[in-house]
Design a protein around this motif. Structure first.
Motif, short mmCIF file in Angstrom:
data_model
loop_
_atom_site.label_atom_id
_atom_site.label_comp_id
_atom_site.label_asym_id
_atom_site.label_seq_id
_atom_site.Cartn_x
_atom_site.Cartn_y
_atom_site.Cartn_z
N ILE A 23 14.51 -18.50 19.70
CA ILE A 23 14.73 -17.76 20.94
C ILE A 23 14.04 -18.43 22.11
CG2 ILE A 23 14.22 -15.56 22.10
CD1 ILE A 23 14.56 -14.22 19.30
N GLY A 24 12.81 -18.90 21.86
CA GLY A 24 12.01 -19.52 22.90
C GLY A 24 10.92 -18.59 23.40
N PHE A 25 9.68 -19.06 23.38
CA PHE A 25 8.56 -18.26 23.87
C PHE A 25 8.64 -18.13 25.39
CE2 PHE A 25 6.94 -19.85 19.80
CZ PHE A 25 6.41 -18.70 19.25
N PRO A 26 8.14 -17.00 25.96
CA PRO A 26 7.52 -15.86 25.28
C PRO A 26 8.55 -14.91 24.68
CG PRO A 26 7.55 -15.48 27.65
CD PRO A 26 8.11 -16.87 27.44
N VAL A 27 8.10 -14.20 23.63
CA VAL A 27 8.95 -13.20 22.99
C VAL A 27 8.17 -11.88 22.90
CG1 VAL A 27 10.25 -14.88 21.64
CG2 VAL A 27 8.18 -13.84 20.66
N VAL A 28 8.87 -10.85 22.47
CA VAL A 28 8.26 -9.55 22.25
C VAL A 28 8.49 -9.15 20.80
CG1 VAL A 28 8.29 -7.09 22.87
CG2 VAL A 28 8.62 -8.82 24.63
N LEU A 29 7.43 -8.73 20.12
CA LEU A 29 7.54 -8.16 18.78
C LEU A 29 7.50 -6.65 18.89
CD1 LEU A 29 5.23 -10.20 16.36
CD2 LEU A 29 7.68 -10.45 16.76
N LYS A 30 8.36 -5.97 18.13
CA LYS A 30 8.32 -4.51 18.16
C LYS A 30 8.78 -3.93 16.83
CE LYS A 30 11.15 -3.95 21.66
NZ LYS A 30 12.08 -3.37 22.66
N PRO A 31 8.19 -2.79 16.43
CA PRO A 31 8.70 -2.08 15.25
C PRO A 31 10.11 -1.58 15.53
CG PRO A 31 6.51 -1.31 15.86
CD PRO A 31 7.00 -2.15 16.99
N ARG A 32 10.92 -1.47 14.49
CA ARG A 32 12.31 -1.06 14.70
C ARG A 32 12.48 0.45 14.80
NH1 ARG A 32 15.47 -2.96 9.36
NH2 ARG A 32 17.22 -1.94 10.41
N GLY A 33 11.45 1.24 14.44
CA GLY A 33 11.64 2.68 14.41
C GLY A 33 10.53 3.48 15.05
N MET A 34 9.75 2.89 15.98
CA MET A 34 8.69 3.63 16.65
C MET A 34 9.06 3.89 18.10
SD MET A 34 6.41 4.29 14.39
CE MET A 34 4.92 4.70 15.32
N GLY A 35 8.23 4.69 18.80
CA GLY A 35 8.47 4.99 20.20
C GLY A 35 7.22 4.83 21.02
N ALA A 36 7.33 5.10 22.34
CA ALA A 36 6.21 5.08 23.27
C ALA A 36 5.51 3.72 23.31
CB ALA A 36 5.19 6.18 22.92
N SER A 37 6.25 2.65 23.04
CA SER A 37 5.72 1.29 23.07
C SER A 37 4.65 1.03 22.01
CB SER A 37 5.17 0.94 24.46
OG SER A 37 6.17 1.05 25.44
N ALA A 38 4.56 1.87 20.99
CA ALA A 38 3.58 1.67 19.92
C ALA A 38 3.89 0.38 19.16
CB ALA A 38 3.59 2.85 18.96
#
Length: 335
Positions: free
Chosen positions: A59-74
């Motif tokens: 994809i190329g940095f920078p990237v964002v990692l995130k859980p697939r099933g959480m909310g509120a930016s946790a």
């Protein structure tokens, strides 16, 4: 998803089971919106650190990692370069284990899209999408995406922005939503509005209450209208600006005492409330999420006036705390 299943079984208005599922699982959200041709970040689902690293390099940095099933930016973390990936992956993976087990299978790796972030509470009735509350976000320091405040302006020009409305309506159509309330997060980028996520619920952080203060539109009444098959009433009866600011201690700590200004002490201040009790341990990212000790709510005739009231109230607020002992500085299961 459970509420959507009940509505479907009883033949009542609802978001649809498939639509609620696509909102609950951020990987399904991305797939549906990308498939519909809407502007989206490049993304991949990664089940391990090595897969996340490989995806980020594609994809190329920078990237964002995130859980697939959480909310509120946790658990949402910016990764600026390859050397930051291992720590970020640990933070995001730990957050994913705080939610339902069904959404623990993999993390999303996404292109970082640049631009101001907003959220839009809207309603879908008989397949027609209409927004009724738009909030502009205030974010905490990188690499996390902690939401530290919001401003709702009844006269926000984005409420009548044709491009934004088109993207929102098409996103809800692509997700297969029929009847219900949604909270959509959007980045206003150089290439236009980009959907970050669509949640099958009202917004958090008291955004619906801010909307009611600013416009007079009662989100509870809107939800009740659509649930019983009536066309929701979205005409504004107020025309002002409302904002919320969350206060954080300077470090992980145990709260001793909180001192907040009275509403009458600051023009426009509506409410000042503690969010942590005496003796409570409060953790900041990356150990935990939403480590707030108080909230402030203010109203004004324009965004600048509202922000000034919040600034003044924040200057008057204080927290007395004790630093945590080394043995208390362990990763929280909540992030």
């Amino acid at each position: 998803i459970a509420a959507a299943r009940v509505a479907a079984r009883l033949g009542l208005p609802g978001l649809t089971v498939a639509g609620a599922g696509r909102c609950r699982d951020k990987h399904l959200t991305r797939a549906a919106l990308t498939g519909s041709g809407l502007p989206q970040p490049r993304y991949a689902l990664a089940g391990s650190l090595s897969e996340a690293d490989a995806a980020a390099r594609r994809i190329g940095f920078p990237v964002v990692l995130k859980p697939r099933g959480m909310g509120a930016s946790a658990g949402v973390v910016k990764v600026g370069q390859a050397g930051e990936m291992a720590e970020a992956f640990t933070v995001a993976a730990r957050a994913s284990h705080a939610g339902p087990p069904a959404f623990e299978a993999g993390l999303l790796v996404e292109e970082l899209v640049q631009g101001p972030e907003i959220s839009v509470d809207g309603v879908v009735a008989a397949g027609e999408y209409r927004p009724f509350c738009l909030a502009r976000k205030r974010l905490g320091p990188a690499p996390y995406f902690e939401e530290t405040g919001h401003i709702v302006n009844a006269a926000d020009p984005l409420l009548t922005d044709a491009c934004l409305h088109h993207v929102l309506a098409e996103a809800h159509r692509a997700l297969g939503l029929a009847d219900g309330i949604t909270h959509t997060e959007v980045r206003m980028t150089a290439r236009g509005p980009v959907i970050i996520e669509v949640n099958a619920r009202l917004g958090g952080d008291m955004i619906p209450y801010l909307g009611k203060l600013a416009t007079g539109v009662d989100p509870g009444r809107v939800a009740a209208d659509v649930a019983r098959g009536a066309r929701p009433r979205l005409a504004a009866s107020r025309h002002q600006v409302a904002g919320i600011r969350f206060l954080y201690p300077p470090e992980d700590c145990r709260i001793v005492d909180i001192c907040l200004p009275e509403p009458g002490a600051v023009p426009g201040l509506v409410s000042a409330q503690p969010m942590a009790a005496s003796g409570e341990a409060v953790y900041l990212p990356p150990r935990a999420h939403l480590g707030r000790y108080a909230l402030l709510i203010a109203c004004g005739t324009d965004p600048a006036t509202c922000e000034a009231s919040l600034d003044e109230a924040a200057m008057l607020a204080s927290v007395h705390y004790e630093p945590l002992k080394p043995e208390e500085l362990v990763p929280s299961r909540l992030l």
